[in-house]
Write a protein that holds these residues in place. Structure first.
Motif, PDB file in Angstrom:
ATOM      1  N   LYS A  54      36.531  81.844  45.239  1.00  0.00           N
ATOM      2  CA  LYS A  54      35.532  80.782  45.454  1.00  0.00           C
ATOM      3  C   LYS A  54      35.807  80.051  46.772  1.00  0.00           C
ATOM      4  N   ALA A  55      34.760  79.528  47.369  1.00  0.00           N
ATOM      5  CA  ALA A  55      34.962  78.723  48.578  1.00  0.00           C
ATOM      6  C   ALA A  55      35.785  77.479  48.223  1.00  0.00           C
ATOM      7  N   ILE A  56      36.666  77.077  49.140  1.00  0.00           N
ATOM      8  CA  ILE A  56      37.486  75.887  48.916  1.00  0.00           C
ATOM      9  C   ILE A  56      36.587  74.655  49.070  1.00  0.00           C
ATOM     10  N   ARG A  57      36.725  73.713  48.158  1.00  0.00           N
ATOM     11  CA  ARG A  57      35.889  72.488  48.181  1.00  0.00           C
ATOM     12  C   ARG A  57      36.610  71.415  48.998  1.00  0.00           C
ATOM     13  N   GLY A  58      36.367  71.482  50.280  1.00  0.00           N
ATOM     14  CA  GLY A  58      36.950  70.449  51.145  1.00  0.00           C
ATOM     15  C   GLY A  58      37.512  71.059  52.414  1.00  0.00           C
ATOM     16  N   GLY A  59      38.155  70.239  53.205  1.00  0.00           N
ATOM     17  CA  GLY A  59      38.734  70.708  54.470  1.00  0.00           C
ATOM     18  C   GLY A  59      37.615  71.115  55.428  1.00  0.00           C
ATOM     19  N   ILE A  60      37.794  72.284  56.086  1.00  0.00           N
ATOM     20  CA  ILE A  60      36.774  72.733  57.048  1.00  0.00           C
ATOM     21  C   ILE A  60      36.393  74.178  56.740  1.00  0.00           C
ATOM     22  N   PRO A  61      35.539  74.407  55.759  1.00  0.00           N
ATOM     23  CA  PRO A  61      35.046  75.779  55.528  1.00  0.00           C
ATOM     24  C   PRO A  61      34.279  76.296  56.757  1.00  0.00           C
ATOM     25  N   VAL A  62      34.457  77.578  57.049  1.00  0.00           N
ATOM     26  CA  VAL A  62      33.756  78.216  58.185  1.00  0.00           C
ATOM     27  C   VAL A  62      32.502  78.904  57.653  1.00  0.00           C
ATOM     28  N   VAL A  63      31.353  78.488  58.154  1.00  0.00           N
ATOM     29  CA  VAL A  63      30.068  79.042  57.678  1.00  0.00           C
ATOM     30  C   VAL A  63      29.568  80.063  58.691  1.00  0.00           C
ATOM     31  N   PHE A  64      29.473  81.317  58.273  1.00  0.00           N
ATOM     32  CA  PHE A  64      28.979  82.443  59.080  1.00  0.00           C
ATOM     33  C   PHE A  64      28.694  83.596  58.126  1.00  0.00           C
ATOM     34  N   PRO A  65      27.686  84.420  58.299  1.00  0.00           N
ATOM     35  CA  PRO A  65      26.693  84.452  59.394  1.00  0.00           C
ATOM     36  C   PRO A  65      25.409  83.707  59.033  1.00  0.00           C
ATOM     37  N   ASN A  66      25.487  82.876  57.953  1.00  0.00           N
ATOM     38  CA  ASN A  66      24.246  82.186  57.547  1.00  0.00           C
ATOM     39  C   ASN A  66      24.553  80.832  56.934  1.00  0.00           C
ATOM     40  N   PHE A  67      23.943  79.820  57.459  1.00  0.00           N
ATOM     41  CA  PHE A  67      24.068  78.470  56.884  1.00  0.00           C
ATOM     42  C   PHE A  67      23.006  78.335  55.790  1.00  0.00           C
ATOM     43  N   GLY A  68      23.449  77.877  54.588  1.00  0.00           N
ATOM     44  CA  GLY A  68      22.488  77.630  53.513  1.00  0.00           C
ATOM     45  C   GLY A  68      22.274  78.860  52.641  1.00  0.00           C
ATOM     46  N   PRO A  69      21.290  78.769  51.763  1.00  0.00           N
ATOM     47  CA  PRO A  69      20.994  79.882  50.849  1.00  0.00           C
ATOM     48  C   PRO A  69      20.710  81.157  51.653  1.00  0.00           C
ATOM     49  N   TRP A  70      21.156  82.328  51.159  1.00  0.00           N
ATOM     50  CA  TRP A  70      21.091  83.569  51.956  1.00  0.00           C
ATOM     51  C   TRP A  70      20.655  84.702  51.051  1.00  0.00           C
ATOM     52  N   SER A  71      19.583  85.392  51.424  1.00  0.00           N
ATOM     53  CA  SER A  71      19.046  86.476  50.570  1.00  0.00           C
ATOM     54  C   SER A  71      19.980  87.693  50.568  1.00  0.00           C
ATOM     55  N   LEU A  72      20.866  87.782  51.589  1.00  0.00           N
ATOM     56  CA  LEU A  72      21.712  88.994  51.698  1.00  0.00           C
ATOM     57  C   LEU A  72      23.084  88.824  51.053  1.00  0.00           C
ATOM     58  N   GLY A  73      23.436  87.573  50.732  1.00  0.00           N
ATOM     59  CA  GLY A  73      24.779  87.365  50.160  1.00  0.00           C
ATOM     60  C   GLY A  73      24.955  85.932  49.702  1.00  0.00           C
ATOM     61  N   PRO A  74      26.214  85.465  49.631  1.00  0.00           N
ATOM     62  CA  PRO A  74      26.478  84.130  49.077  1.00  0.00           C
ATOM     63  C   PRO A  74      25.979  83.008  49.986  1.00  0.00           C
ATOM     64  N   GLN A  75      25.681  81.878  49.405  1.00  0.00           N
ATOM     65  CA  GLN A  75      25.282  80.705  50.191  1.00  0.00           C
ATOM     66  C   GLN A  75      26.342  80.425  51.258  1.00  0.00           C
ATOM     67  N   HIS A  76      25.911  80.120  52.432  1.00  0.00           N
ATOM     68  CA  HIS A  76      26.770  79.818  53.583  1.00  0.00           C
ATOM     69  C   HIS A  76      27.523  81.041  54.110  1.00  0.00           C
ATOM     70  N   GLY A  77      27.084  82.237  53.669  1.00  0.00           N
ATOM     71  CA  GLY A  77      27.650  83.459  54.243  1.00  0.00           C
ATOM     72  C   GLY A  77      29.009  83.818  53.627  1.00  0.00           C
ATOM     73  N   PHE A  78      29.663  84.830  54.224  1.00  0.00           N
ATOM     74  CA  PHE A  78      30.884  85.369  53.623  1.00  0.00           C
ATOM     75  C   PHE A  78      32.166  84.881  54.325  1.00  0.00           C
ATOM     76  N   ALA A  79      32.068  84.318  55.536  1.00  0.00           N
ATOM     77  CA  ALA A  79      33.301  84.009  56.299  1.00  0.00           C
ATOM     78  C   ALA A  79      34.249  83.105  55.511  1.00  0.00           C
ATOM     79  N   ARG A  80      33.714  82.138  54.803  1.00  0.00           N
ATOM     80  CA  ARG A  80      34.571  81.145  54.117  1.00  0.00           C
ATOM     81  C   ARG A  80      35.207  81.689  52.853  1.00  0.00           C
ATOM     82  N   ILE A  81      34.779  82.918  52.429  1.00  0.00           N
ATOM     83  CA  ILE A  81      35.383  83.475  51.208  1.00  0.00           C
ATOM     84  C   ILE A  81      36.040  84.826  51.466  1.00  0.00           C
ATOM     85  N   LYS A  82      36.295  85.133  52.738  1.00  0.00           N
ATOM     86  CA  LYS A  82      37.027  86.364  53.074  1.00  0.00           C
ATOM     87  C   LYS A  82      38.451  85.978  53.471  1.00  0.00           C
TER      88      LYS A  82
END
Ligand code: TA6
Length: 280
Positions: A54-82
């Motif tokens: 799960k994305a960490i709740r706090g600090g500075i999550p990195v949002v890429f390649p999509n800010f917000g809801p995303w039809s291709l994957g998780p909200q705010h993209g995959f960078a913050r959960i890889k």
């Protein structure tokens, strides 16, 4: 946010000394702590999940390649959960500042969502009173691609009631709490008394965040023209299991990004951006 709470293999510590330190969790290369002379500057929910999923709740999550809801994957993209790689382990430069860099490249999982080759390089530079985060996107593919990106910073505040943002006057903002309608900010000092979820467009390169009566932080940006101001407030925070019930009183998200219109990055090109926090 004591790094010893985490498995040593999951965190990287930039230790400058005299209580100035940054802790990075390799899950999302999420900065989970930035202390300046012993004082924590970032909010981390006490119920944040650290399962490397799960994305960490706090600090500075990195949002890429999509800010917000995303039809291709998780909200705010995959960078913050890889899981990111340490590209440059923490090292001190001649001024005693500490620098470290992290990288993320495409893999089968990311290509399954977003079929492009890329490399992200995220570099942190910790000085006595400032933290510079540089975010670079390399298009290592043979075709152009577009993305939105943002550094989703949760500032720690003793009390949201004594918190404000200056420098947004005159900007148009998209109000996501009000059906995405656009309004003009008329206030020099923006304070919050309810759930805010606003995307301020074409913001100035510098804004000042009053995080406490005696603590002001300057946020300067390069190539990140939009600023999101978010606080879920009580009701929405209660609905998020990883947001401790009282946490909303002690945080304010002021997030620099390129989110209103995408970056179009040509094959082989790179996109340079950065944000700098300076304690005034
Ligand atoms: O940055 C503000 C926002 O887009 C809000 O709409 C809210 O969704 C927040 O991000 C947190 O999103 P998350 O997916 O981390 O719960």
């Amino acid at each position: 946010q004591n790094p010893s709470h985490f498995p040593q293999s999951d965190v990287v510590v930039l230790e400058r000394g005299e209580g100035t330190r940054v802790v990075v969790h390799l899950h999302g290369a999420t900065v989970i702590s930035w202390t300046c002379s012993g004082e924590e500057q970032l909010f981390l929910s006490s119920t944040s999940v650290f399962d490397n999923k799960k994305a960490i709740r706090g600090g500075i999550p990195v949002v890429f390649p999509n800010f917000g809801p995303w039809s291709l994957g998780p909200q705010h993209g995959f960078a913050r959960i890889k899981r990111w790689t340490v590209a440059i382990p923490p090292m001190k430069d001649k001024n005693g500042d500490v620098i470290a860099a992290f990288s993320l490249e495409d893999d089968e999982e990311t290509r399954g969502m977003w079929n492009f080759k890329f490399k992200l390089v995220y570099t942190l530079q910790l000085s006595e009173k400032s933290l510079v985060s540089s975010f670079v996107v390399h298009n290592t593919d043979k075709t152009d691609f577009e993305f939105t990106c943002l550094l989703h910073t949760y500032f720690r505040v003793p009390d949201i009631a004594n918190t404000s943002v200056q420098g947004l006057k005159g900007l148009t903002y998209i109000d996501k709490v009000n059906d995405g309608k656009e309004f003009r900010e008329e206030r020099e000092v923006v304070t919050l008394t309810e759930n805010y979820d606003r995307v301020y467009k074409d913001a100035p390169k510098t804004v000042v965040i009053q995080t406490a009566p005696t603590r002001r932080l300057q946020l300067s940006t390069c190539n990140l023209p939009d600023i999101v101001v978010w606080n879920p407030w009580e009701d929405k925070a209660k609905k998020m299991a990883d947001f401790d019930d009282d946490g909303w009183r002690h945080m304010l998200c002021v997030e620099a990004g390129k989110v209103v219109s995408p970056v179009v990055l040509k094959a082989g090109d790179k996109f340079d951006s950065s944000q700098t926090f300076t304690l005034l």
